[in-house]
Design an enzyme around this catalytic site. Structure first.
Site, PDB file in Angstrom:
ATOM      1  N   GLY A  12       0.826  -1.202   0.000  1.00 23.91           N
ATOM      2  CA  GLY A  12       0.000   0.000   0.000  1.00 23.91           C
ATOM      3  C   GLY A  12       0.862   1.254   0.000  1.00 23.91           C
ATOM      4  N   GLY A  14      -0.502   4.301   0.048  1.00 24.42           N
ATOM      5  CA  GLY A  14      -1.401   5.397   0.448  1.00 24.42           C
ATOM      6  C   GLY A  14      -0.758   6.189   1.572  1.00 24.42           C
ATOM      7  CG  PHE A  15      -2.813   9.462   3.457  1.00 29.98           C
ATOM      8  CD1 PHE A  15      -2.175  10.680   3.334  1.00 29.98           C
ATOM      9  CD2 PHE A  15      -4.038   9.287   2.842  1.00 29.98           C
ATOM     10  CE1 PHE A  15      -2.744  11.721   2.616  1.00 29.98           C
ATOM     11  CE2 PHE A  15      -4.622  10.317   2.118  1.00 29.98           C
ATOM     12  CZ  PHE A  15      -3.975  11.534   2.003  1.00 29.98           C
ATOM     13  N   GLY A  16      -0.616   5.721   4.890  1.00 29.82           N
ATOM     14  CA  GLY A  16       0.157   4.963   5.877  1.00 29.82           C
ATOM     15  C   GLY A  16       1.415   4.370   5.278  1.00 29.82           C
ATOM     16  CD  GLU A 176     -14.949  17.600   2.617  1.00 30.38           C
ATOM     17  OE1 GLU A 176     -14.328  18.230   3.467  1.00 30.38           O
ATOM     18  OE2 GLU A 176     -14.428  16.683   1.948  1.00 30.38           O
ATOM     19  CG  ASP A 305      -8.708   4.147   6.337  1.00 31.87           C
ATOM     20  OD1 ASP A 305      -8.356   4.889   7.272  1.00 31.87           O
ATOM     21  OD2 ASP A 305      -9.299   4.554   5.322  1.00 31.87           O
ATOM     22  CB  ALA A 320      -5.258  11.417   5.907  1.00 32.89           C
ATOM     23  CD  GLN A 321      -2.200  14.365  10.404  1.00 28.23           C
ATOM     24  OE1 GLN A 321      -1.413  13.815  11.169  1.00 28.23           O
ATOM     25  NE2 GLN A 321      -1.786  15.156   9.434  1.00 28.23           N
TER      26      GLN A 321
HETATM   27  C1  FAD Z   1     -13.601  10.520  -0.492  1.00 23.15           C
HETATM   28  C2  FAD Z   1     -12.743  10.480   0.745  1.00 23.15           C
HETATM   29  C3  FAD Z   1     -12.495  11.663   1.431  1.00 23.15           C
HETATM   30  C4  FAD Z   1     -11.695  11.640   2.578  1.00 23.15           C
HETATM   31  N1  FAD Z   1     -11.460  12.827   3.221  1.00 23.15           N
HETATM   32  C5  FAD Z   1     -10.642  12.835   4.296  1.00 23.15           C
HETATM   33  C6  FAD Z   1     -10.311  14.064   4.937  1.00 23.15           C
HETATM   34  O1  FAD Z   1     -10.768  15.131   4.538  1.00 23.15           O
HETATM   35  N2  FAD Z   1      -9.452  14.013   5.984  1.00 23.15           N
HETATM   36  C7  FAD Z   1      -8.924  12.830   6.446  1.00 23.15           C
HETATM   37  O2  FAD Z   1      -8.138  12.838   7.391  1.00 23.15           O
HETATM   38  N3  FAD Z   1      -9.228  11.671   5.868  1.00 23.15           N
HETATM   39  C8  FAD Z   1     -10.073  11.640   4.805  1.00 23.15           C
HETATM   40  N4  FAD Z   1     -10.377  10.449   4.198  1.00 23.15           N
HETATM   41  C9  FAD Z   1      -9.858   9.203   4.780  1.00 23.15           C
HETATM   42  C10 FAD Z   1      -8.414   8.986   4.399  1.00 23.15           C
HETATM   43  O3  FAD Z   1      -8.229   9.162   3.023  1.00 23.15           O
HETATM   44  C11 FAD Z   1      -8.011   7.585   4.832  1.00 23.15           C
HETATM   45  O4  FAD Z   1      -8.184   7.489   6.224  1.00 23.15           O
HETATM   46  C12 FAD Z   1      -6.560   7.298   4.472  1.00 23.15           C
HETATM   47  O5  FAD Z   1      -6.413   7.305   3.072  1.00 23.15           O
HETATM   48  C13 FAD Z   1      -6.128   5.955   5.045  1.00 23.15           C
HETATM   49  O6  FAD Z   1      -4.811   5.715   4.679  1.00 23.15           O
HETATM   50  P1  FAD Z   1      -4.323   4.231   4.407  1.00 23.15           P
HETATM   51  O7  FAD Z   1      -2.857   4.300   4.156  1.00 23.15           O
HETATM   52  O8  FAD Z   1      -4.822   3.328   5.486  1.00 23.15           O
HETATM   53  O9  FAD Z   1      -5.094   3.793   3.105  1.00 23.15           O
HETATM   54  P2  FAD Z   1      -5.074   4.459   1.665  1.00 23.15           P
HETATM   55  O10 FAD Z   1      -4.578   5.842   1.693  1.00 23.15           O
HETATM   56  O11 FAD Z   1      -6.443   4.208   1.121  1.00 23.15           O
HETATM   57  O12 FAD Z   1      -4.017   3.588   0.876  1.00 23.15           O
HETATM   58  C14 FAD Z   1      -4.205   2.228   0.643  1.00 23.15           C
HETATM   59  C15 FAD Z   1      -3.307   1.849  -0.517  1.00 23.15           C
HETATM   60  O13 FAD Z   1      -3.248   0.447  -0.596  1.00 23.15           O
HETATM   61  C16 FAD Z   1      -3.376   0.022  -1.928  1.00 23.15           C
HETATM   62  N5  FAD Z   1      -3.934  -1.307  -1.878  1.00 23.15           N
HETATM   63  C17 FAD Z   1      -5.110  -1.707  -1.352  1.00 23.15           C
HETATM   64  N6  FAD Z   1      -5.252  -3.037  -1.472  1.00 23.15           N
HETATM   65  C18 FAD Z   1      -4.136  -3.490  -2.093  1.00 23.15           C
HETATM   66  C19 FAD Z   1      -3.701  -4.780  -2.487  1.00 23.15           C
HETATM   67  N7  FAD Z   1      -4.442  -5.871  -2.295  1.00 23.15           N
HETATM   68  N8  FAD Z   1      -2.509  -4.890  -3.118  1.00 23.15           N
HETATM   69  C20 FAD Z   1      -1.737  -3.781  -3.335  1.00 23.15           C
HETATM   70  N9  FAD Z   1      -2.112  -2.554  -2.975  1.00 23.15           N
HETATM   71  C21 FAD Z   1      -3.288  -2.408  -2.350  1.00 23.15           C
HETATM   72  C22 FAD Z   1      -4.302   1.059  -2.540  1.00 23.15           C
HETATM   73  O14 FAD Z   1      -4.145   1.097  -3.943  1.00 23.15           O
HETATM   74  C23 FAD Z   1      -3.852   2.336  -1.855  1.00 23.15           C
HETATM   75  O15 FAD Z   1      -2.820   2.977  -2.563  1.00 23.15           O
HETATM   76  C24 FAD Z   1     -11.165  10.432   3.052  1.00 23.15           C
HETATM   77  C25 FAD Z   1     -11.402   9.244   2.355  1.00 23.15           C
HETATM   78  C26 FAD Z   1     -12.192   9.272   1.205  1.00 23.15           C
HETATM   79  C27 FAD Z   1     -12.454   7.995   0.453  1.00 23.15           C
END
Ligand code: FAD
Length: 444
Positions: A12, A14-16, A176, A305, A320-321
């Site tokens: 992943g 993403g943010f984490g 939003e 998440d 995200a934080q």
């Molecule tokens: C529309 C929307 C608006 C949001 N607005 C806010 C906001 O204003 N403020 C805030 O704090 N938070 C907001 N959030 C929440 C925030 O985006 C999430 O909490 C954050 O992205 C979580 O980070 P993460 O690293 O857990 O997952 P993500 O950032 O979702 O990253 C997960 C990554 O894992 C990859 N992945 C998933 N499964 C697989 C797999 N099987 N194999 C390989 N790669 C994989 C994905 O492609 C992605 O790149 C919002 C979310 C959404 C959907």
């Protein structure tokens, strides 16, 4: 980097995952980031792509470009399908191969969440959610196409259904989206159509909760609701959605006829818990220990998440934080372990506050005892979102676009683009009345 250095696999970007990878930039480790997308996505601004403010390229960047200066890090485009915790390897499908095994010494799972329809997966067909760039472009296409369809429609009775937009879910994303749609129809589109009046479009926000923005203080929820209503959004609370079909929704035993329903209600974690066969909470998020590792597996960490951790008796939110702070922490634990240093203190989330924007120039902000709504909160929202975009080029481009929009009302990306030609009519059957004449009068 030594070939014999321990391998840290991060699933992943993403943010984490990205925060973990950056923290490990100087570690004596071979870091491998695997993501099924080639880009890191700034999800908080997805709604702006869905409502034509920004283009997809303004809120996402290639992961390998972000990490290009990290000599110890390799990026792989692949979808992880499972983990063998005994053999210590993950399996992924790459562009042209399935089930490729990748061994690890340390594993960080940061795979995020997807939509949850609360057991009603049949709603997904009629009410797409907003989670990826593809979702945002598809919703943008659908919204813009609804106006095109209405303009070409000679029967005024059908205009109402075509120009009714229903958002299911009154959390930050629903609020939003509703605010941004209201501004789209009442300013940007208002003078461009002749047969229909875009300002007459109906935007309905439905939620079973008694107020919008549940996690915020009541005064901020009330301010957000009042702002939405001022923008012409109908806010319907206290009723869940019983049915969603091709003709709209049934909420609180009332049918709301609509051709565009958008799901902003729920999220479900990735299947990381199933891969690990680890204990999960009721939502399916992996229960992690205070150092974010999985019980019995000090080499496996789950962040963001898809992880579940309580702090002061309450589960940490999926924002995200939390994901970024957890990613950084997991990276630090691994770095220190590799370096033979003592582990850091248990993870503790530092809450910097929450915010949501409602239309143009208005946001709500809650941090500690400070509760703010209005223009100042919106300025803070804009500054913070710019700061957290992944690259400076995006910051400049988004800033310029926002200033332009603020001054002129003109949006950056109002194109209907069907990447898949078969979706050209968004799955809606064309009616067999093409032979009827279409008188093009001005609506006035
Ligand atoms: C529309 C929307 C608006 C949001 N607005 C806010 C906001 O204003 N403020 C805030 O704090 N938070 C907001 N959030 C929440 C925030 O985006 C999430 O909490 C954050 O992205 C979580 O980070 P993460 O690293 O857990 O997952 P993500 O950032 O979702 O990253 C997960 C990554 O894992 C990859 N992945 C998933 N499964 C697989 C797999 N099987 N194999 C390989 N790669 C994989 C994905 O492609 C992605 O790149 C919002 C979310 C959404 C959907």
């Amino acid at each position: 980097m030594r070939d014999s250095a321990p391998r840290v696999v991060i699933v992943g970007g993403g943010f984490g995952g990205l925060a973990a990878a950056k923290t490990l930039r100087k570690a004596d480790a071979n870091v491998v980031v695997v993501d099924r997308q080639n880009h890191h996505l700034f999800q908080p601004l997805l709604y702006q792509v869905a409502t034509s403010v920004l283009s997809p390229g303004q809120i996402a960047s290639p992961i390998r470009n972000i990490l290009r200066k990290q000599r110890n890090t390799t990026v792989i485009l692949g979808e992880v399908t499972g983990v063998d915790i005994d053999q210590r390897c993950v399996f992924f499908d790459s562009v042209d191969r399935e089930g490729v095994a990748l061994g690890y010494d340390y594993l960080i799972l940061a795979t995020g969440a997807s939509h949850s329809y609360f057991g009603h997966d049949e709603f997904a067909r009629f009410a797409p959610g907003l989670k990826s760039l593809a979702d945002a472009v598809s919703i943008r296409n659908h919204v813009l196409r609804a106006f095109e369809q209405a303009e070409a429609e000679e029967d005024p009775k059908r205009h109402r259904d075509l120009l009714t937009f229903v958002l299911v879910g009154g959390g930050p994303t629903g609020v939003e989206m509703a605010g941004a749609l209201a501004i789209l129809v009442r300013s940007t589109l208002r003078s461009e159509f002749r047969r229909v009046d875009p300002t007459s479009a109906r935007i309905v926000l439905v939620d079973m909760a008694p107020r919008v923005l549940g996690p915020f203080a009541e005064s901020l929820s009330a301010a957000a609701r009042a702002r939405l209503e001022q923008l012409g959004v109908e806010v319907r609370l206290g009723h869940g959605v019983d049915l969603i079909d091709a003709d709209g929704v049934i909420a609180g035993s009332e049918r709301i006829a609509s051709k565009t329903v958008i799901w902003t209600a729920g999220v479900a974690p990735s299947p990381a818990g199933k891969w690990l066969k680890a204990p999960t909470d009721r939502a399916g998020r992996v229960r992690v220990q205070s150092d974010l590792s999985v019980p019995g597996h000090p080499e496996i960490f789950v962040v963001g998440d898809t992880a579940s951790l309580d702090q002061d008796g309450r589960p940490l939110a999926g924002v995200a934080q939390v994901a970024m702070q957890q990613g950084r922490y997991a990276g630090r634990v691994i770095d220190r372990r590799i370096g033979g240093k003592a582990p850091p203190r248990p993870f503790r989330y530092f809450d910097k506050g929450t915010m949501a924007v409602v239309g143009k120039g208005f946001a709500v902000l809650q941090t500690g005892r400070l509760h703010l709504s209005g223009f100042l909160a919106w300025l803070a929202w804009a500054a913070i979102h710019l700061e957290f975009l992944a690259q400076s080029s995006l910051r400049v481009s988004v800033f310029v676009q926002w200033v332009w929009l603020y001054l002129t009302g003109q949006r950056g990306s109002r194109l209907i683009v069907d990447y898949d030609a078969s979706s050209a009519s968004d799955g809606q059957a064309r009616r067999a009345d093409a032979t009827r004449s279409v008188p093009f009068h001005d609506r006035s």
